[in-house]
Every structure is written in structure tokens, then in C-alpha cells.
Design a protein around this motif. Structure first.
Motif, short mmCIF file in Angstrom:
data_model
loop_
_atom_site.label_atom_id
_atom_site.label_comp_id
_atom_site.label_asym_id
_atom_site.label_seq_id
_atom_site.Cartn_x
_atom_site.Cartn_y
_atom_site.Cartn_z
N GLU A 1 0.83 -1.21 0.00
CA GLU A 1 0.00 0.00 0.00
C GLU A 1 0.86 1.25 0.00
O GLU A 1 1.92 1.29 0.63
CB GLU A 1 -0.91 0.01 1.23
N VAL A 2 0.39 2.26 -0.70
CA VAL A 2 1.10 3.54 -0.78
C VAL A 2 0.07 4.66 -0.60
O VAL A 2 -1.03 4.58 -1.14
CB VAL A 2 1.77 3.72 -2.17
N SER A 3 0.45 5.68 0.15
CA SER A 3 -0.40 6.87 0.27
C SER A 3 0.22 7.98 -0.57
O SER A 3 1.35 8.40 -0.30
CB SER A 3 -0.46 7.35 1.73
N ILE B 1 -4.67 9.86 -2.14
CA ILE B 1 -5.09 8.65 -2.86
C ILE B 1 -4.44 7.45 -2.18
O ILE B 1 -3.21 7.37 -2.10
CB ILE B 1 -4.71 8.73 -4.35
N GLY B 2 -5.27 6.56 -1.65
CA GLY B 2 -4.77 5.32 -1.03
C GLY B 2 -4.68 4.28 -2.13
O GLY B 2 -5.68 3.95 -2.76
N LEU B 3 -3.47 3.79 -2.37
CA LEU B 3 -3.24 2.89 -3.50
C LEU B 3 -2.72 1.55 -3.02
O LEU B 3 -2.12 1.45 -1.95
CB LEU B 3 -2.15 3.48 -4.41
N ILE B 4 -2.94 0.55 -3.85
CA ILE B 4 -2.30 -0.74 -3.61
C ILE B 4 -1.61 -1.13 -4.91
O ILE B 4 -2.20 -0.99 -6.00
CB ILE B 4 -3.33 -1.77 -3.07
N LEU B 5 -0.35 -1.52 -4.81
CA LEU B 5 0.42 -1.84 -6.01
C LEU B 5 0.30 -3.34 -6.25
O LEU B 5 1.00 -4.15 -5.63
CB LEU B 5 1.88 -1.43 -5.84
N THR B 6 -0.61 -3.74 -7.11
CA THR B 6 -0.84 -5.17 -7.35
C THR B 6 0.06 -5.65 -8.48
O THR B 6 0.66 -4.84 -9.20
CB THR B 6 -2.31 -5.46 -7.74
N ALA B 7 0.08 -6.96 -8.69
CA ALA B 7 0.87 -7.52 -9.78
C ALA B 7 0.35 -7.02 -11.13
O ALA B 7 1.09 -6.99 -12.12
CB ALA B 7 0.82 -9.05 -9.72
N ARG C 1 -3.84 0.15 -8.10
CA ARG C 1 -5.29 0.26 -8.00
C ARG C 1 -5.61 1.23 -6.86
O ARG C 1 -4.91 1.23 -5.84
CB ARG C 1 -5.92 -1.10 -7.63
N VAL C 2 -6.68 1.99 -7.02
CA VAL C 2 -7.11 2.89 -5.95
C VAL C 2 -7.90 2.10 -4.91
O VAL C 2 -8.87 1.43 -5.25
CB VAL C 2 -7.99 4.04 -6.50
#
Ligand code: AMP
Ligand code: GLY
Length: 433
Positions: free
Chosen positions: A198-200, A276-282, A286-287
Motif C-alpha cells: 500500500e502507498v499513500s 489517494i490510497g493505492l495498492i500496487l498489485t501484480a 489500484r485505488v
């Protein structure tokens, strides 16, 4: 310049601190309602953050030039609309734009309209319908993890990442049974569980132009190795390893620009702070969520790296001239470790006497941000909430920033104090899902 900060947590202390530290012109700072730590650097105004009428009256009577809002509730309730109607300058989105945070269903539909990558989802209008969707198998078999989200603001309690279908059904029942307000649960978002880091990503926006802040990472679970219940955030870091330049550019192109363009196209150009709360998927970023305000404790770790005049940035947002501004950040890394009270994230014990604050404050390149403190009768420091302090440090690399935080923490103690010892450690970057 007379500036009012609305809110009372570590985020607001960091805002006041940064406004002072980089000020190029003298300013007078006010904070409503603030806390005892904030009172050392700003005048406390005894008005609650959600009392919009009283805040507007104070701003008028005290000739406040600029107001900045920390928490989401007053934004969702329309504080910006009210202030602007009265001709008062304020930084933040109006009620309509604030729906990006105040309604998760609205945010998901907004993302669909603007093809912004996010988790696959369905919206239910009742608990029964949510359970039907879960039973249908649309989000995987009985063993599949699935996420249940209350539509409305629920102070972090409205999201359950369920490890199975039955756990998800249970979560719907608990949320419907009063764990969040009926209003917040009038619609329910069911979505697929994503996994990744997760990245903010926070940015300033004036409706036309935007400026990114350094990407941050939050640590939401109360326990080490990302175990235990979710909290408001137990620590945060900024560091080059959080987000590389290529991925950042990718996110700007596929997420940031379409979001800001989408808001303009729908008639609510976004002004203020977007998180923006993000998740770095394979499969790419994605937000997970939008917040329409500064994060807490991301803001603490971010603002200690700011070299520009924050009042100047806020002024540029209200005057729609952010495009003219270069914002300068130090090339350091930073970390913030939250010290919490016994019981948190459940009902916290308060009123404990805090020892060692003065010592901790003396550490080089360490800032002690107060999230919930009060002064006792004899001037002693007392805990006044769940998250009490955010010990924040900068250094040339993350390891040293963390060392500085933990060295300062070694000076502080109170009965029931707890914190995570693994903030910023790569092994604590457990993958969600
Ligand atoms: P939100 O308030 O929507 O950001 O959700 C709070 C936290 O729940 C996020 O920071 C994630 O850790 C987790 N979460 C939310 N949605 C998802 C998802 N679709 N997949 C995995 N984790 C999620
Ligand atoms: N730290 C996450 C938030 O402020 O919502």
C-alpha cells in the motif's frame, strides 16, 4: 496573516509546526480545538471541529485570513461551502467533491465513469442484498477473501477485509447491527480483495494544477508484522523505496490526472488536499480509497520534509495559482512512530501522566507531535486519547530516521504506552490479502 487550523490531532500539530517553520512572513496561528501540545505553537480555540457555524463566526470575528481543515467530517458536512458563502478563504473541497471520501459507493462509481483502476465491486442497498451478492459466488468461493465496506464515514471502522465468505457475511451482520451508524451503512460496497504494497499519495490541487507530495507509507494494523485490528495509523514513513519514479509517473497518468479531470468534468474541480490510497498489485496500481484531506500520520512524515512556505502553498490553492509554484522538499527520508494508550484502537485509557517529553524533544532532527494530550493541574503532561504522540524524524536514510525516532521514544513513558517497533521495516510491509 492569521491562519486557523481546524482539528486536534498529530496531523494538525504537524500543520501548525510546518506553517511556523517555513514561514517567510510573520503569521498568527489558531487551532480549533487543538490539544495541549498544539497550544505551545498556536492559540487554542475552544470550538469543536464539526461546529461549522461557530468556526465561521470565529473566523469572521477574529479576522482569520485563511482556514485549513484537517478532519473529514467538517468537509463532508460542507464547511468549505459555508465559509466561501461568507467570503472567508478556506483550503479544502466543497461538500460535493468531499463525496469522494464521504461515500465509498460514490467514489467507486466515479472511478468506473472515469476508468480509474480500482478493485472490482458491487454496491448493495441493504444488508440482505449484500449477503445475496456474497452467496452468489461472484467474488469467489467460500474460502475467498472479500472486502465489505460501509458507504459512509465510519472513522476507520467501516471496512472489513474478510478472510472467507462466512466471515464477510458475519461482517455485514455486525456492521448492520450497529458497529457503524445506519446512515453510513445505508449502502454497502462489496469488493474483491487485492494484494500488494500500500502507498499513500497526497497532492495539493487548486482545481487546475496539482503538486505531488512525497509518497508515504502508513502502518494501519495495531500489532507488529501487520497483525491485530486496524487503527487510524500506527506510523508512517517517506523514503525513495516507497514508490519509484516510473511507478509514480504511471500513477499520475492513469489515476491522478483522470481523477482531477473527472472532478472537473463533473462540475466539482478538486481544491485542497487529495490523498489517494493505492495498492500496487501484480496487475498494476489500484485505488483503494480517496481521502479529501491530509492523512494522519502520513502528514507528520511528509511535512517534516517540506522546505517551502506552507502558507504560500495554501494561498496559491485558494487563488488558483498553484501552477506558478515550485514546491521544495528535502531529499531526506522520514519516519513517524505513533505512541498509543492502552486499549487503543478500542476505547483507550486516558489521564495517564507522560514522562520524558522534554528529553525527547531535545533530540536532533526529531519533532514530537501531539495527537491527544492535556496539561494537568501542575503542568504535567497527560494522555487524552488513543493516539497520543507521533515521534517524527528526518535523516539522510530511512534507517537513521527510524533510529532517531526510537532513540527519542526511549525517553518517553506512561502507564499503558504501546507502539510498533517495526515501523518502516521491509519485513513489516506485509502484503494485504
Ligand atoms: P479504505 O478505507 O477503503 O482504504 O480501507 C481501509 C484499509 O482496508 C485499506 O488501507 C486496506 O488496508 C484495506 N483494504 C480496503 N480495500 C481493500 C481491497 N479491495 N483489498 C485489500 N485490502 C483492502
Ligand atoms: N492514515 C490514514 C488516514 O489518515 O486515513
Amino acid at each position: 496573516m492569521r491562519i486557523l487550523i481546524v482539528g486536534s490531532g498529530g496531523r494538525e500539530h504537524a500543520l501548525v509546526w510546518a506553517l511556523r517553520k517555513n514561514a517567510t512572513k510573520p503569521s498568527e496561528l489558531f487551532c480549533a480545538p487543538g490539544n495541549a501540545g498544539i497550544a505551545q505553537v498556536a492559540a487554542r480555540v475552544r470550538v469543536k471541529a464539526n461546529n461549522i457555524a461557530a468556526l465561521a463566526k470565529f473566523a469572521e470575528e477574529s479576522r482569520i485570513d485563511l482556514t485549513v481543515v484537517g478532519p473529514e467530517a467538517p468537509l463532508a458536512a460542507g464547511i468549505v461551502d459555508e465559509f466561501e458563502q461568507r467570503g472567508l478563504r478556506i483550503v479544502g473541497p466543497g461538500r460535493e467533491a468531499a463525496r469522494l471520501e464521504s461515500s465509498k459507493a460514490f467514489a467507486k462509481e466515479f472511478m468506473r465513469r472515469h476508468r480509474i483502476p480500482t478493485a472490482r465491486y458491487r454496491i448493495a442497498s441493504s444488508p440482505d442484498e449484500a449477503i445475496e451478492i456474497l452467496q452468489s459466488g461472484e467474488f469467489g468461493g467460500k474460502e475467498a477473501s472479500v472486502v465489505v465496506k460501509a458507504d459512509g464515514l465510519a472513522a476507520g471502522k467501516g471496512v472489513v477485509v474478510a478472510s472467507s465468505r462466512s466471515a464477510a457475511v458475519q461482517a455485514v451482520r455486525e456492521l448492520a447491527g450497529g458497529a457503524v451508524s445506519a446512515e453510513a451503512f445505508s449502502r454497502i460496497v462489496i469488493e474483491e480483495t487485492l494484494s500488494g504494497r500500500e502507498v499513500s499519495l497526497l497532492l495539493f490541487s487548486d482545481g487546475k494544477d496539482f503538486r505531488l507530495m512525497p509518497a508515504a507509507r502508513d502502518h494501519k494494523r495495531v500489532g507488529e508484522n501487520d497483525t491485530g485490528p486496524n487503527t487510524g495509523g500506527m506510523g508512517s514513513i517517506t523514503d525513495g523505496s516507497v514508490l519509484d519514479d516510473a511507478m509514480r509517473d504511471n500513477i499520475v497518468r492513469d489515476i491522478v490526472e483522470p481523477t482531477l479531470q473527472g472532478a472537473r468534468d463533473e462540475g466539482f474541480p478538486f481544491r485542497g488536499l487529495l490523498f489517494i490510497g493505492l495498492i500496487l498489485t501484480a496487475d498494476g496500481p489500484r485505488v483503494l480509497e480517496y481521502n479529501v484531506r491530509f492523512g494522519d500520520p502520513e502528514t507528520q512524515a511528509i511535512l517534516v520534509r517540506l522546505r517551502s512556505d506552507l502558507a504560500e502553498i495554501f494561498g496559491a490553492i485558494t487563488e488558483r495559482r498553484l501552477g506558478e509554484l515550485e514546491i521544495d522538499w528535502s531529499g531526506d527520508s522520514s519516519a513517524c512512530v505513533v505512541l498509543a494508550s492502552r486499549g487503543y484502537p478500542g476505547p483507550p485509557e486516558t489521564g495517564a501522566q507522560i514522562e520524558g517529553l522534554d528529553l525527547a524533544d531535545r533530540h536532533e532532527r526529531v519533532a514530537v507531535f501531539h495527537a491527544a494530550t492535556e496539561r494537568g493541574e501542575h503542568g504535567e503532561w497527560l494522555t487524552a486519547g488513543g493516539r497520543v504522540l507521533g515521534i517524527t524524524a528526518t535523516a539522510r536514510d530511512l534507517d537513521l530516521a527510524l533510529t532517531r525516532c526510537y532513540e527519542a521514544i526511549a525517553d518517553i513513558d506512561w502507564d499503558g504506552m504501546h507502539y510498533r517497533r517495526d515501523i518502516g521495516r521491509p519485513e513489516s510491509w506485509a502484503l494485504v490479502g
